[in-house]
Design a protein around this motif. Structure first.
Motif: not given
Length: 428
Positions: A310-321
């Motif tokens: 149900l989600v492709y990949r989790t959020t990565d706050e160190n890299k994601d915008t």
């Protein structure tokens, strides 16, 4: 001083609950706050099991072949939305109707485009643990009216489907006191209803039509899961999608400006007004409000939901915008048409919707790579008699002053419709 506004006689107690901040919201969000306070007493983030597990999406126990399990469905014999006047009265600063925007109602007419709407959380005294609340224990009359207030104008585009579902409790989204798997299990049960209702629509009613997905808050989270589960890896369904309007959700995130590869692998934020098969996302704040950091208990951080598809990949706050719509409102403030139910106001002259122009502006605001929102500013002059519904907004207590989440659709519905108007022509 602004003139005193008289509420129309005959408005029901239920309508007052809907169009004015209610004790229901206060009770509901007091419980949310209690959950958060409990969570804050624990050190660190949510406890995550060492062995990541996959939880299967359960089969829904709700029969969506029965019209009783839909708030609105074109095949219902009694469907209040079918005859609901969608025209919008534009109100000037002297409380006069300066013009009327005619909006056709196609809630039961096959235009070749269907709308699938999922409502936000409306619960009274929900449990403070992750789980779901049975449809029979929900105030379905109240929820039906809230759908009219937020989403009815989308019936302009075609047949309107809005399922009832077992809502997830606030703790399923907010509480770090419970494990990520416990929260995910509750969300999967709730999602099973949305999937079953949409599959019923797809199998029995779609007949090749284009689809507009739209929702708010919890409804948007559930639609985000539906987009990943059914649309993201299915080119045929992606071709049917006009747009998914995910108001008030969090979050659209990616490693780069393509906005792909975050919650969804192949579907990203709409990059042009005319683009189809993409996501519209917005979350509104007062212009000077500090935009909060992301909630790490939300579904986009759930490895269990990734493993469950149900989600492709989790959020990565160190890299994601994080991203949101900036097509109608960019970094420079521009006028906003605010649309609200007209029922409570005597100046509406019976119109179900009224619009206030030249009262607010909005702009796309970015405070950091993760903190972004739609910033709204009040610009009316001192003699303007129209009610400022965003002034001293009695938002649920888990939100700070200046957080306009409960008014997301009033703020953005006109901008959304402007874009859908263009898409409908382009998506054929």
């Amino acid at each position: 001083m602004k003139s005193e506004l008289k509420v129309s006689k005959g408005i029901s107690f239920l309508e007052n609950l809907l169009f004015n901040p209610s004790m229901k919201f206060k009770i509901f969000f007091l419980l949310c706050c209690a959950v958060l306070l409990i969570s804050c007493s624990k050190e660190g983030d949510a406890v995550v099991s060492e062995n990541e597990q996959q939880l299967e999406i359960p089969l829904s126990s709700v029969d969506y072949g029965s019209m009783d399990n839909w708030y609105f469905h074109p095949d219902q014999l009694l469907n209040f939305l079918k005859t609901y006047d969608l025209d919008i009265a534009v109100i000037d600063e002297n409380l006069s109707i300066s013009s009327t925007v005619e909006v056709s109602n196609n809630a039961a007419i096959n235009t070749g485009v269907d709308v699938f709407w999922v409502h936000p959380t409306h619960l009274i005294n929900p449990p403070i643990s992750p789980g779901t609340v049975a449809i029979g224990n929900q105030d379905t009359n109240f929820i039906g009216l809230s759908i009219l207030a937020q989403g009815a104008l989308l019936a302009k585009y075609g047949r309107f489907y809005a399922p009832k579902y077992r809502q997830a409790t606030p703790a399923s989204f907010l509480s770090a006191f419970y494990t990520e798997e416990e929260r995910a299990a509750a969300l999967l049960e709730t999602y099973s209803d949305i999937k079953a209702s949409f599959q019923n629509y797809l199998d029995n009613h779609n007949n090749g039509n284009k689809i507009i997905l739209a929702g708010h808050s919890q409804g948007s989270f559930l639609l985000a899961m539906l987009v990943r589960d059914l649309f993201d890896t299915n080119p045929e369904l992606r071709e049917k999608l006009v747009t998914a309007a995910l108001g008030g959700m969090g979050y659209v995130y990616a490693l780069d400006n393509s906005t792909l590869g975050g919650w969804w692998q192949n579907i990203g934020l709409c990059k042009t007004t005319s683009e189809c098969g993409c996501i519209h996302y917005w979350r509104s704040y007062e212009n000077d409000e500090t935009i909060p950091e992301p909630e790490t208990t939300f579904p986009s951080y759930s490895e269990t939901l990734v493993n469950s598809g149900l989600v492709y990949r989790t959020t990565d706050e160190n890299k994601d915008t994080f991203y949101q719509d900036n097509l109608i409102f960019d970094s420079q403030s521009s006028p906003l048409r605010y649309i609200t139910p007209g029922v409570p106001y005597s100046f509406s002259n019976g119109a179900n919707f009224v619009a206030f122009d030249n009262m607010y502006t909005a702009r796309f605001k970015r405070a950091s790579s993760q903190r972004t929102g739609l910033a709204v500013d009040y610009i009316a002059n001192a003699s303007d008699q129209r009610p400022n519904e965003l002034e001293n907004l009695e938002s649920p207590i888990i939100f700070s002053d200046g957080d306009y989440h409960v008014k997301d659709y009033h703020i953005y519905i006109w901008a959304l419709m402007q874009q859908i108007d263009v898409k409908i022509t382009n998506c054929q």
